[in-house]
Design a protein around this motif. Structure first.
Motif, PDB file in Angstrom:
ATOM      1  N   TYR A 100       0.818  -1.210   0.000  1.00 48.16           N
ATOM      2  CA  TYR A 100       0.000   0.000   0.000  1.00 48.16           C
ATOM      3  C   TYR A 100       0.856   1.267   0.000  1.00 48.16           C
ATOM      4  O   TYR A 100       0.419   2.316  -0.493  1.00 48.16           O
ATOM      5  N   LYS A 159      -6.501  -8.189   8.627  1.00 48.42           N
ATOM      6  CA  LYS A 159      -7.351  -7.007   8.634  1.00 48.42           C
ATOM      7  C   LYS A 159      -6.483  -5.772   8.818  1.00 48.42           C
ATOM      8  O   LYS A 159      -5.680  -5.694   9.741  1.00 48.42           O
ATOM      9  N   PHE A 164      -8.224   4.728   4.064  1.00 47.19           N
ATOM     10  CA  PHE A 164      -8.073   4.360   2.655  1.00 47.19           C
ATOM     11  C   PHE A 164      -8.878   5.342   1.821  1.00 47.19           C
ATOM     12  O   PHE A 164     -10.106   5.407   1.935  1.00 47.19           O
ATOM     13  N   ASP A 177     -12.428   4.651   3.313  1.00 41.47           N
ATOM     14  CA  ASP A 177     -12.830   3.565   4.200  1.00 41.47           C
ATOM     15  C   ASP A 177     -11.847   3.544   5.359  1.00 41.47           C
ATOM     16  O   ASP A 177     -10.781   4.166   5.308  1.00 41.47           O
ATOM     17  N   SER A 179     -11.107   0.402   7.038  1.00 43.07           N
ATOM     18  CA  SER A 179     -10.563  -0.935   7.238  1.00 43.07           C
ATOM     19  C   SER A 179     -10.641  -1.714   5.930  1.00 43.07           C
ATOM     20  O   SER A 179     -11.374  -1.344   5.010  1.00 43.07           O
ATOM     21  N   SER A 180      -9.866  -2.782   5.875  1.00 47.43           N
ATOM     22  CA  SER A 180      -9.841  -3.609   4.671  1.00 47.43           C
ATOM     23  C   SER A 180      -9.461  -5.035   5.049  1.00 47.43           C
ATOM     24  O   SER A 180      -8.546  -5.246   5.845  1.00 47.43           O
ATOM     25  N   GLU A 182      -7.784  -8.387   3.837  1.00 41.73           N
ATOM     26  CA  GLU A 182      -6.794  -8.705   2.818  1.00 41.73           C
ATOM     27  C   GLU A 182      -6.544 -10.205   2.733  1.00 41.73           C
ATOM     28  O   GLU A 182      -6.583 -10.923   3.741  1.00 41.73           O
ATOM     29  N   SER A 195      -5.604 -10.470  -4.304  1.00 44.03           N
ATOM     30  CA  SER A 195      -7.057 -10.328  -4.313  1.00 44.03           C
ATOM     31  C   SER A 195      -7.716 -11.522  -4.971  1.00 44.03           C
ATOM     32  O   SER A 195      -8.849 -11.888  -4.614  1.00 44.03           O
TER      33      SER A 195
END
Length: 201
Positions: A100, A159, A164, A177, A179-180, A182, A195
């Protein structure tokens, strides 16, 4: 009364020490009754200085410092999850932060090169027009923490909590956002964001 001429002593008899009557001592020979004198510097001459070992000591100190720096660097990299000695959890967090960070600084294409093979192949198959549009996306990711890491064989989930944000070209409203979730896979001994692993492909 005439003295007989000096000659060699009779056979088997050693001559006495020191010069014999009628003989002149040779230059440099020790005088009788005096021990040999040690070598001393002549008047006006400086004694030779002792060789110092400063260079050897400095070299040893430098070698110790180099080893200490290498060990410290290895410890830091291990804690950051960047060496094989790091745990899976450390490596996964390091992978996510690098991915990221690259996405934010260098764009979608550069970040895709850090992803798993399935994601790289998917990006390579995209039409050039779609790649150009994806490259226009403005990403800003600030990761606060990486939690809930679950490793199952060569797959893992994690997590990310943070901020984001990304903006579409020509769109004034940013989407964000906090949280994500992964998915990651381990390829050639390295964890990679993937992904495709979450889609069953």
């Amino acid at each position: 009364m005439t003295q007989p001429p000096a000659g060699p002593p009779p056979y088997g008899q050693q001559p006495p020490d020191g010069p014999q009557p009628g003989q002149v001592p040779q230059a440099g020979s020790p005088q009788p009754g005096y021990p040999p004198q040690p070598d001393h510097p002549q008047p006006g001459m400086r004694p030779q200085p002792r060789k110092r070992r400063t260079g050897l000591i400095i070299g040893a100190v430098v070698a110790v410092l180099v080893v200490a720096a290498a060990v410290a660097a290895m410890v830091v990299l291990t804690l950051q999850g960047k060496t094989p000695l790091s745990s899976d959890e450390q490596q996964i967090e390091s992978t996510l932060r690098e991915f990221y960070g690259t996405l934010t600084d260098d764009g979608f294409e550069a970040a895709s090169q850090l992803a798993c093979k399935a994601d790289r192949d998917e990006f390579a198959a995209m039409p050039d027009a779609d790649k150009a549009e994806a490259e226009k996306l403005a990403f800003a990711v600030d990761i606060k923490s990486v939690d809930d890491i679950v490793v199952t064989g060569d797959k893992a989930k994690a997590k990310i909590t943070g901020t984001f944000t990304f903006a579409m070209p020509g769109d004034s409203d940013d989407e964000s956002d906090d949280s994500s979730e992964e998915n990651l896979v381990k390829e050639d001994g390295e964890w990679r964001v993937c992904s495709s692993a979450g889609t069953g492909t």
